[in-house]
Design a protein around this motif. Structure first.
Motif, PDB file in Angstrom:
ATOM      1  N   ARG A   1      -6.836   5.083   8.412  1.00  0.00           N
ATOM      2  CA  ARG A   1      -5.950   3.749   7.467  1.00  0.00           C
ATOM      3  C   ARG A   1      -5.193   4.607   6.412  1.00  0.00           C
ATOM      4  O   ARG A   1      -4.395   3.613   6.345  1.00  0.00           O
ATOM      5  CB  ARG A   1      -7.301   3.831   6.302  1.00  0.00           C
ATOM      6  CG  ARG A   1      -6.764   2.137   5.513  1.00  0.00           C
ATOM      7  CD  ARG A   1      -7.949   2.422   4.130  1.00  0.00           C
ATOM      8  NE  ARG A   1      -9.140   2.151   5.366  1.00  0.00           N
ATOM      9  CZ  ARG A   1     -10.505   1.977   3.951  1.00  0.00           C
ATOM     10  NH1 ARG A   1     -10.783   2.222   3.102  1.00  0.00           N
ATOM     11  NH2 ARG A   1     -12.090   1.696   5.143  1.00  0.00           N
ATOM     12  N   SER A   2      -4.710   6.266   6.509  1.00  0.00           N
ATOM     13  CA  SER A   2      -3.687   6.436   5.862  1.00  0.00           C
ATOM     14  C   SER A   2      -2.414   6.290   6.723  1.00  0.00           C
ATOM     15  O   SER A   2      -1.496   6.257   6.379  1.00  0.00           O
ATOM     16  CB  SER A   2      -4.093   7.664   5.393  1.00  0.00           C
ATOM     17  OG  SER A   2      -5.077   7.968   4.538  1.00  0.00           O
ATOM     18  N   PHE A   3      -2.665   6.713   7.681  1.00  0.00           N
ATOM     19  CA  PHE A   3      -1.663   6.449   8.917  1.00  0.00           C
ATOM     20  C   PHE A   3      -0.883   4.371   8.382  1.00  0.00           C
ATOM     21  O   PHE A   3       0.220   4.541   9.048  1.00  0.00           O
ATOM     22  CB  PHE A   3      -2.023   7.195  10.172  1.00  0.00           C
ATOM     23  CG  PHE A   3      -1.738   8.548  10.666  1.00  0.00           C
ATOM     24  CD1 PHE A   3      -0.107   8.634  10.359  1.00  0.00           C
ATOM     25  CD2 PHE A   3      -2.633   9.239  10.814  1.00  0.00           C
ATOM     26  CE1 PHE A   3      -0.552   9.762  10.922  1.00  0.00           C
ATOM     27  CE2 PHE A   3      -2.208  10.420  11.201  1.00  0.00           C
ATOM     28  CZ  PHE A   3      -1.588  11.103  10.370  1.00  0.00           C
ATOM     29  N   ARG A   4      -1.875   3.942   9.268  1.00  0.00           N
ATOM     30  CA  ARG A   4      -1.358   2.316   8.832  1.00  0.00           C
ATOM     31  C   ARG A   4      -0.556   2.005   7.178  1.00  0.00           C
ATOM     32  O   ARG A   4       0.086   1.291   7.393  1.00  0.00           O
ATOM     33  CB  ARG A   4      -2.867   1.807   9.190  1.00  0.00           C
ATOM     34  CG  ARG A   4      -3.698   1.889  10.559  1.00  0.00           C
ATOM     35  CD  ARG A   4      -4.570   0.156  10.476  1.00  0.00           C
ATOM     36  NE  ARG A   4      -5.816  -0.004   9.553  1.00  0.00           N
ATOM     37  CZ  ARG A   4      -6.475   1.192   9.537  1.00  0.00           C
ATOM     38  NH1 ARG A   4      -7.290   1.777  10.382  1.00  0.00           N
ATOM     39  NH2 ARG A   4      -7.786   1.134   8.890  1.00  0.00           N
ATOM     40  N   PHE A   5      -1.747   2.809   6.433  1.00  0.00           N
ATOM     41  CA  PHE A   5      -0.798   1.981   4.866  1.00  0.00           C
ATOM     42  C   PHE A   5       0.644   2.765   5.022  1.00  0.00           C
ATOM     43  O   PHE A   5       1.544   2.294   4.744  1.00  0.00           O
ATOM     44  CB  PHE A   5      -1.738   3.293   3.794  1.00  0.00           C
ATOM     45  CG  PHE A   5      -0.985   2.470   2.652  1.00  0.00           C
ATOM     46  CD1 PHE A   5      -0.901   1.345   1.978  1.00  0.00           C
ATOM     47  CD2 PHE A   5      -0.287   3.866   2.073  1.00  0.00           C
ATOM     48  CE1 PHE A   5      -0.282   1.251   1.136  1.00  0.00           C
ATOM     49  CE2 PHE A   5       0.018   3.647   0.716  1.00  0.00           C
ATOM     50  CZ  PHE A   5       0.068   1.481   0.226  1.00  0.00           C
ATOM     51  N   ILE A   6       0.913   3.980   5.432  1.00  0.00           N
ATOM     52  CA  ILE A   6       2.106   4.655   6.270  1.00  0.00           C
ATOM     53  C   ILE A   6       3.127   3.778   6.946  1.00  0.00           C
ATOM     54  O   ILE A   6       4.305   3.486   6.083  1.00  0.00           O
ATOM     55  CB  ILE A   6       2.409   6.089   6.779  1.00  0.00           C
ATOM     56  CG1 ILE A   6       1.269   7.020   5.396  1.00  0.00           C
ATOM     57  CG2 ILE A   6       3.830   6.290   6.847  1.00  0.00           C
ATOM     58  CD1 ILE A   6       1.395   8.376   6.047  1.00  0.00           C
ATOM     59  N   GLY A   7       2.484   3.736   7.937  1.00  0.00           N
ATOM     60  CA  GLY A   7       3.171   2.166   8.410  1.00  0.00           C
ATOM     61  C   GLY A   7       3.545   1.072   8.242  1.00  0.00           C
ATOM     62  O   GLY A   7       4.925   0.502   8.028  1.00  0.00           O
ATOM     63  N   GLU A   8       2.988   0.575   6.869  1.00  0.00           N
ATOM     64  CA  GLU A   8       3.316  -0.262   6.297  1.00  0.00           C
ATOM     65  C   GLU A   8       4.058  -0.088   5.577  1.00  0.00           C
ATOM     66  O   GLU A   8       5.097  -0.697   4.781  1.00  0.00           O
ATOM     67  CB  GLU A   8       1.867  -0.966   5.737  1.00  0.00           C
ATOM     68  CG  GLU A   8       0.916  -1.590   6.246  1.00  0.00           C
ATOM     69  CD  GLU A   8      -0.480  -2.128   5.441  1.00  0.00           C
ATOM     70  OE1 GLU A   8      -0.366  -1.861   4.130  1.00  0.00           O
ATOM     71  OE2 GLU A   8      -1.328  -1.906   5.895  1.00  0.00           O
ATOM     72  N   VAL A   9       3.856   1.163   4.612  1.00  0.00           N
ATOM     73  CA  VAL A   9       5.202   1.445   3.335  1.00  0.00           C
ATOM     74  C   VAL A   9       6.645   1.469   4.352  1.00  0.00           C
ATOM     75  O   VAL A   9       7.967   0.500   3.522  1.00  0.00           O
ATOM     76  CB  VAL A   9       5.229   3.131   3.376  1.00  0.00           C
ATOM     77  CG1 VAL A   9       5.851   3.106   2.782  1.00  0.00           C
ATOM     78  CG2 VAL A   9       3.782   2.253   1.761  1.00  0.00           C
ATOM     79  N   LEU A  10       6.632   1.807   5.372  1.00  0.00           N
ATOM     80  CA  LEU A  10       8.146   1.838   6.136  1.00  0.00           C
ATOM     81  C   LEU A  10       8.218   0.638   6.892  1.00  0.00           C
ATOM     82  O   LEU A  10       9.680   0.565   6.614  1.00  0.00           O
ATOM     83  CB  LEU A  10       7.677   2.911   6.970  1.00  0.00           C
ATOM     84  CG  LEU A  10       7.581   4.636   7.127  1.00  0.00           C
ATOM     85  CD1 LEU A  10       7.108   5.477   8.369  1.00  0.00           C
ATOM     86  CD2 LEU A  10       8.515   5.056   6.347  1.00  0.00           C
ATOM     87  N   SER A  11       6.974  -0.254   7.361  1.00  0.00           N
ATOM     88  CA  SER A  11       7.718  -1.766   7.668  1.00  0.00           C
ATOM     89  C   SER A  11       8.228  -2.116   6.185  1.00  0.00           C
ATOM     90  O   SER A  11       9.549  -3.102   6.768  1.00  0.00           O
ATOM     91  CB  SER A  11       6.054  -1.766   7.853  1.00  0.00           C
ATOM     92  OG  SER A  11       6.422  -3.587   8.543  1.00  0.00           O
ATOM     93  N   ALA A  12       8.408  -2.241   5.397  1.00  0.00           N
ATOM     94  CA  ALA A  12       8.103  -3.039   4.151  1.00  0.00           C
ATOM     95  C   ALA A  12       9.835  -2.564   3.659  1.00  0.00           C
ATOM     96  O   ALA A  12      10.388  -3.069   3.545  1.00  0.00           O
ATOM     97  CB  ALA A  12       7.621  -2.951   3.444  1.00  0.00           C
ATOM     98  N   VAL A  13      10.520  -1.618   4.419  1.00  0.00           N
ATOM     99  CA  VAL A  13      11.851  -1.503   3.746  1.00  0.00           C
ATOM    100  C   VAL A  13      12.589  -0.944   5.026  1.00  0.00           C
ATOM    101  O   VAL A  13      13.821   0.223   5.222  1.00  0.00           O
ATOM    102  CB  VAL A  13      11.707  -0.089   2.995  1.00  0.00           C
ATOM    103  CG1 VAL A  13      11.416  -0.165   1.080  1.00  0.00           C
ATOM    104  CG2 VAL A  13      11.026   1.004   3.138  1.00  0.00           C
ATOM    105  N   ARG A  14      11.950  -1.517   6.191  1.00  0.00           N
ATOM    106  CA  ARG A  14      12.661  -0.752   7.376  1.00  0.00           C
ATOM    107  C   ARG A  14      14.357  -1.415   7.285  1.00  0.00           C
ATOM    108  O   ARG A  14      15.284  -0.381   7.918  1.00  0.00           O
ATOM    109  CB  ARG A  14      12.339  -1.536   9.256  1.00  0.00           C
ATOM    110  CG  ARG A  14      12.100  -2.841   9.000  1.00  0.00           C
ATOM    111  CD  ARG A  14      11.042  -3.521  10.041  1.00  0.00           C
ATOM    112  NE  ARG A  14      11.133  -4.572  10.026  1.00  0.00           N
ATOM    113  CZ  ARG A  14      10.152  -5.899   9.729  1.00  0.00           C
ATOM    114  NH1 ARG A  14       9.340  -4.828   8.681  1.00  0.00           N
ATOM    115  NH2 ARG A  14      10.271  -6.842   9.584  1.00  0.00           N
ATOM    116  N   GLU A  15      14.490  -2.540   6.451  1.00  0.00           N
ATOM    117  CA  GLU A  15      15.801  -2.655   6.692  1.00  0.00           C
ATOM    118  C   GLU A  15      17.215  -1.820   6.031  1.00  0.00           C
ATOM    119  O   GLU A  15      18.427  -1.491   5.882  1.00  0.00           O
ATOM    120  CB  GLU A  15      16.091  -3.832   6.388  1.00  0.00           C
ATOM    121  CG  GLU A  15      15.748  -4.710   7.501  1.00  0.00           C
ATOM    122  CD  GLU A  15      16.028  -6.998   6.470  1.00  0.00           C
ATOM    123  OE1 GLU A  15      17.017  -6.819   5.858  1.00  0.00           O
ATOM    124  OE2 GLU A  15      15.483  -7.294   7.872  1.00  0.00           O
TER     125      GLU A  15
END
Length: 243
Positions: A131-145
Motif C-alpha cells: 500500500r505504501s508503494f502504491r501511495f507513492i505512485g499516486e503522489v508522483l502521478s498527481a504531479v508528473r507534469e
C-alpha cells in the motif's frame, strides 16, 4: 465473465496477497543472503527458495492473464490479456518468472548469471502488493507534469554546465576532462552537491563555475522535492477527509 470476476477477487484478496508478499520477501532475502561468503554452504537452499518463489510467481502470472478481462471490462478477453501482458505490472510479473522458466536450460552456461539477475526485479512486485508503494505512485502521478518541467530544467542546466566546464578545463587538465562525458559526470556530481572529488576544476574560471553550479543545484533540487512534498500532504489530507 463471472468466472473472471471470481478469479479477480481471489487475486485481490488478503490470503493471496499475503502469500505472494511472503514469497517476494523470502526471495529478496535469499538473493541478499546468497551474496555473503558465509552463506556459501546454504547456496542450494537459497536457490531452492528462489526457485519455489518463481514457481509461485508463475502461477500468479498465469492467473492474472486468465483474469485480465475482469480487470479491463471494456475490452474483449483477448485485448484485455494483451493489455495486461504489455502493462508495467505484466512486464514485472513476466521478468519475475524468467528464472523458473530458463535457469535449468542454461544451468551449466555463463548465461545463468544473467538469468538470475532477473531476481532483482522482484523488488518491483512490491509496488503492487504494498500500500505504501502504491501511495507513492499516486503522489508522483498527481504531479508528473510539474516534475517533468522541473527535471527538464535541471537537465538543461546540467548539460550546459558540462559543456562549458569541458571547454574551460580541457587544456588545463586533459586527462580529467578528456571529453564532454567527463564534464557531464562532474556536472551531475556538482549539481547534486555530492562532491566525490575524483574530477574537479583547477582554473579560476572553472572554480567560479563550479561554485555557481553547486549553489544553483541546491536551489533547483529543492524544487521537485517541494513539489513531491506538497502532493504528498494534499493526498494525505484527501484520504483523511474520505475516512
Amino acid at each position: 465473465m463471472h468466472q473472471y470476476d471470481r478469479l479477480q477477487r481471489i487475486l485481490t484478496g488478503k490470503p493471496f496477497h499475503y502469500t505472494v508478499m511472503f514469497f517476494i520477501v523470502a526471495s529478496i532475502a535469499a538473493v541478499i543472503g546468497s551474496s555473503f561468503e558465509t552463506m556459501r554452504p546454504y547456496r542450494h537452499l537459497l536457490f531452492g527458495i528462489n526457485y519455489l518463489a518463481s514457481f509461485v510467481f508463475l502461477v500468479e502470472y498465469v492467473l492474472r492473464i486468465v483474469a485480465a478481462p475482469a480487470r479491463y471490462p471494456g475490452r474483449s478477453p483477448f485485448r484485455a490479456r494483451v493489455r495486461y501482458l504489455f502493462s508495467f505490472y505484466g512486464a514485472v510479473d513476466f521478468v519475475a518468472v524468467l528464472p523458473f522458466l530458463l535457469v535449468y536450460l542454461f544451468k551449466d552456461t555463463p548465461s545463468v548469471h544473467i538469468i538470475t539477475l532477473a531476481y532483482i526485479f522482484i523488488v518491483f512486485k512490491l509496488i503492487r502488493h504494498s500500500r505504501s508503494f502504491r501511495f507513492i505512485g499516486e503522489v508522483l502521478s498527481a504531479v508528473r507534469e510539474e516534475l517533468v518541467t522541473a527535471y527538464t530544467a535541471c537537465g538543461i542546466m546540467v548539460c550546459f554546465s558540462a559543456i562549458l566546464m569541458y571547454y574551460i578545463e580541457r587544456n588545463a587538465q586533459p586527462e580529467a576532462f578528456a571529453n564532454i562525458g567527463d564534464g557531464l559526470w562532474w556536472s551531475i556530481v556538482a549539481f547534486t552537491t555530492v562532491g566525490y572529488g575524483d574530477i574537479y576544476p583547477i582554473t579560476p574560471l572553472g572554480k567560479l563555475l563550479s561554485s555557481l553550479i553547486s549553489l544553483i543545484g541546491i536551489a533547483m533540487i529543492a524544487i521537485p522535492t517541494g513539489i513531491i512534498s506538497s502532493s504528498f500532504i494534499n493526498l494525505l489530507q484527501q484520504k483523511n477527509k474520505k475516512e
